[in-house]
Design a protein around this motif. Sequence first.
Motif, PDB file in Angstrom:
ATOM      1  N   ALA A   1       6.028  -4.395  14.278  1.00 40.52           N
ATOM      2  CA  ALA A   1       4.878  -3.979  13.474  1.00 40.52           C
ATOM      3  C   ALA A   1       4.621  -2.485  13.641  1.00 40.52           C
ATOM      4  O   ALA A   1       4.268  -1.791  12.673  1.00 40.52           O
ATOM      5  N   GLY A   2       4.804  -1.979  14.859  1.00 39.34           N
ATOM      6  CA  GLY A   2       4.654  -0.551  15.091  1.00 39.34           C
ATOM      7  C   GLY A   2       5.665   0.258  14.288  1.00 39.34           C
ATOM      8  O   GLY A   2       5.335   1.302  13.713  1.00 39.34           O
ATOM      9  N   LEU A   3       6.901  -0.249  14.234  1.00 34.38           N
ATOM     10  CA  LEU A   3       7.946   0.428  13.459  1.00 34.38           C
ATOM     11  C   LEU A   3       7.608   0.428  11.973  1.00 34.38           C
ATOM     12  O   LEU A   3       7.716   1.455  11.292  1.00 34.38           O
ATOM     13  N   PHE A   4       7.165  -0.736  11.462  1.00 35.43           N
ATOM     14  CA  PHE A   4       6.819  -0.835  10.041  1.00 35.43           C
ATOM     15  C   PHE A   4       5.605   0.030   9.697  1.00 35.43           C
ATOM     16  O   PHE A   4       5.503   0.569   8.599  1.00 35.43           O
ATOM     17  N   THR A   5       4.667   0.141  10.645  1.00 36.62           N
ATOM     18  CA  THR A   5       3.488   0.980  10.415  1.00 36.62           C
ATOM     19  C   THR A   5       3.866   2.461  10.414  1.00 36.62           C
ATOM     20  O   THR A   5       3.341   3.254   9.624  1.00 36.62           O
ATOM     21  N   LEU A   6       4.783   2.818  11.288  1.00 35.04           N
ATOM     22  CA  LEU A   6       5.238   4.205  11.384  1.00 35.04           C
ATOM     23  C   LEU A   6       6.021   4.620  10.148  1.00 35.04           C
ATOM     24  O   LEU A   6       5.950   5.772   9.704  1.00 35.04           O
ATOM     25  N   TYR A   7       6.763   3.658   9.576  1.00 36.10           N
ATOM     26  CA  TYR A   7       7.556   3.919   8.366  1.00 36.10           C
ATOM     27  C   TYR A   7       7.108   2.966   7.265  1.00 36.10           C
ATOM     28  O   TYR A   7       7.704   1.901   7.057  1.00 36.10           O
ATOM     29  N   PRO A   8       6.038   3.306   6.540  1.00 37.36           N
ATOM     30  CA  PRO A   8       5.454   2.414   5.526  1.00 37.36           C
ATOM     31  C   PRO A   8       6.421   1.999   4.439  1.00 37.36           C
ATOM     32  O   PRO A   8       6.219   0.955   3.795  1.00 37.36           O
ATOM     33  N   SER A   9       7.479   2.761   4.208  1.00 33.96           N
ATOM     34  CA  SER A   9       8.434   2.404   3.166  1.00 33.96           C
ATOM     35  C   SER A   9       9.199   1.129   3.500  1.00 33.96           C
ATOM     36  O   SER A   9       9.778   0.492   2.620  1.00 33.96           O
ATOM     37  N   LEU A  10       9.201   0.753   4.777  1.00 29.90           N
ATOM     38  CA  LEU A  10       9.916  -0.453   5.184  1.00 29.90           C
ATOM     39  C   LEU A  10       9.175  -1.729   4.804  1.00 29.90           C
ATOM     40  O   LEU A  10       9.796  -2.773   4.586  1.00 29.90           O
ATOM     41  N   SER A  11       7.846  -1.652   4.734  1.00 27.06           N
ATOM     42  CA  SER A  11       7.074  -2.864   4.447  1.00 27.06           C
ATOM     43  C   SER A  11       5.657  -2.488   4.032  1.00 27.06           C
ATOM     44  O   SER A  11       5.037  -1.621   4.641  1.00 27.06           O
ATOM     45  N   TRP A  12       5.145  -3.188   3.004  1.00 30.17           N
ATOM     46  CA  TRP A  12       3.755  -2.958   2.609  1.00 30.17           C
ATOM     47  C   TRP A  12       2.808  -3.863   3.391  1.00 30.17           C
ATOM     48  O   TRP A  12       1.600  -3.710   3.333  1.00 30.17           O
ATOM     49  N   SER A  13       3.366  -4.808   4.159  1.00 28.68           N
ATOM     50  CA  SER A  13       2.550  -5.717   4.967  1.00 28.68           C
ATOM     51  C   SER A  13       3.135  -5.770   6.377  1.00 28.68           C
ATOM     52  O   SER A  13       3.768  -6.767   6.755  1.00 28.68           O
ATOM     53  N   PRO A  14       2.968  -4.704   7.158  1.00 27.09           N
ATOM     54  CA  PRO A  14       3.703  -4.575   8.425  1.00 27.09           C
ATOM     55  C   PRO A  14       3.461  -5.682   9.438  1.00 27.09           C
ATOM     56  O   PRO A  14       4.410  -6.167  10.054  1.00 27.09           O
ATOM     57  N   TRP A  15       2.207  -6.099   9.625  1.00 29.86           N
ATOM     58  CA  TRP A  15       1.942  -7.095  10.662  1.00 29.86           C
ATOM     59  C   TRP A  15       2.461  -8.478  10.271  1.00 29.86           C
ATOM     60  O   TRP A  15       3.078  -9.175  11.083  1.00 29.86           O
ATOM     61  N   ALA A  16       2.209  -8.886   9.027  1.00 31.75           N
ATOM     62  CA  ALA A  16       2.711 -10.190   8.579  1.00 31.75           C
ATOM     63  C   ALA A  16       4.228 -10.203   8.557  1.00 31.75           C
ATOM     64  O   ALA A  16       4.876 -11.178   8.974  1.00 31.75           O
ATOM     65  N   ASP A  17       4.833  -9.108   8.071  1.00 35.58           N
ATOM     66  CA  ASP A  17       6.291  -9.008   8.035  1.00 35.58           C
ATOM     67  C   ASP A  17       6.883  -9.076   9.437  1.00 35.58           C
ATOM     68  O   ASP A  17       7.892  -9.747   9.676  1.00 35.58           O
ATOM     69  N   ALA A  18       6.262  -8.350  10.378  1.00 35.68           N
ATOM     70  CA  ALA A  18       6.758  -8.341  11.754  1.00 35.68           C
ATOM     71  C   ALA A  18       6.639  -9.717  12.390  1.00 35.68           C
ATOM     72  O   ALA A  18       7.537 -10.173  13.107  1.00 35.68           O
ATOM     73  N   TYR A  19       5.533 -10.390  12.128  1.00 34.41           N
ATOM     74  CA  TYR A  19       5.298 -11.733  12.661  1.00 34.41           C
ATOM     75  C   TYR A  19       6.386 -12.700  12.187  1.00 34.41           C
ATOM     76  O   TYR A  19       6.952 -13.470  12.978  1.00 34.41           O
ATOM     77  N   ILE A  20       6.701 -12.657  10.884  1.00 38.94           N
ATOM     78  CA  ILE A  20       7.722 -13.549  10.326  1.00 38.94           C
ATOM     79  C   ILE A  20       9.102 -13.157  10.840  1.00 38.94           C
ATOM     80  O   ILE A  20       9.915 -14.020  11.187  1.00 38.94           O
ATOM     81  N   PHE A  21       9.355 -11.859  10.889  1.00 39.49           N
ATOM     82  CA  PHE A  21      10.638 -11.332  11.362  1.00 39.49           C
ATOM     83  C   PHE A  21      10.945 -11.832  12.779  1.00 39.49           C
ATOM     84  O   PHE A  21      11.997 -12.424  13.047  1.00 39.49           O
ATOM     85  N   VAL A  22      10.006 -11.620  13.688  1.00 34.05           N
ATOM     86  CA  VAL A  22      10.212 -11.992  15.089  1.00 34.05           C
ATOM     87  C   VAL A  22      10.113 -13.513  15.268  1.00 34.05           C
ATOM     88  O   VAL A  22      10.887 -14.108  16.031  1.00 34.05           O
ATOM     89  N   GLY A  23       9.177 -14.150  14.553  1.00 35.95           N
ATOM     90  CA  GLY A  23       9.037 -15.603  14.660  1.00 35.95           C
ATOM     91  C   GLY A  23      10.289 -16.339  14.241  1.00 35.95           C
ATOM     92  O   GLY A  23      10.671 -17.346  14.849  1.00 35.95           O
ATOM     93  N   THR A  24      10.946 -15.833  13.209  1.00 39.64           N
ATOM     94  CA  THR A  24      12.201 -16.445  12.755  1.00 39.64           C
ATOM     95  C   THR A  24      13.272 -16.325  13.819  1.00 39.64           C
ATOM     96  O   THR A  24      14.019 -17.272  14.087  1.00 39.64           O
TER      97      THR A  24
END
Length: 219
Positions: free
Chosen positions: A125-148
Motif C-alpha cells: 500500500a505504501g508503494l501504491f501510495t507513493l506511485y499513484p499511477s500504479l493504482s487508484w485504490s492503493p489500500w484495497a489493491d494492496a490488501y487483495i494483492f497480499v491476501g491472494t
Amino acid sequence: MSAVSWLNGEAFTAFDQHIMWSDMIGNSIGLVALALGWRRSIWSWPAQFASGVILVAAYASAQLGGGVGKQLLVIAVALWGWQQWQRGKQRAEDGGDGAIAVRFATWRERGLLAAGAVVGTLAVAGLFTLYPSLSWSPWADAYIFVGTLVAMIAQARGLVEFWFAWLLVDLVGVPLAFNSGLAFSGLVYIVYFALVLWGLRDWWLRTRAARPVLEGAAA
C-alpha cells in the motif's frame, strides 16, 4: 486485431455493465481452478496459471496495478504450488487417493501468515501510495494483492486456513471489482464465496476424518 485487443474487447452488456472477454474467460477458468482445489486436484494449479495469464489483460485495461501484480503473483505461485503438490500427493501405494493431504496450520504457521499479510499489505500500500499511477485504490489493491499471495501459499501447503484467507480477500474484492468496471469479476467473486464455504467444509471434515487414523497408527 491482436489477441490482447480482442481479450479486452466487449463480450456483451448486462445491467448496464460492459463485460470484457478477458474478464469473463479468466474468471471462469479461475472458478474451475477453485473447484479443482476443493477436490484437492493438482490440476488446480495449471488452471490458476491460465487464469492469471488472461486476467493480466483485464486488470491492465482497468488500470488496477495491484490487480496486475496479483495475477503475476498467481502465475508465479501456481508454478510453485504445482511443484509442492507433486511432492505432497498421497500416493496409492502408500494408502492414499492420489490427492494432496490437508491439515490445519500450527499456531506458528498462522502467526507467520498473519504477520506476512499485515507487513506485506503495509509495504505494498505504501508503494501504491507513493506511485499513484500504479493504482487508484492503493489500500484495497494492496490488501487483495497480499491476501491472494497468502491464500495461495497456504493452499500450496495444504492448509485449511487457505479457505479463510480467500474469504477475507472476497470481502474486499467484490465491491472493488464492481467499482472498477469489472462486473464479471464481481459476480465471480460472489460465486467464489459460495465455493470457498463448501471447500472449507470439505477440507475441515477431511482433517477430522484423518485424525482418528493418525491416532490409531500412533497407538
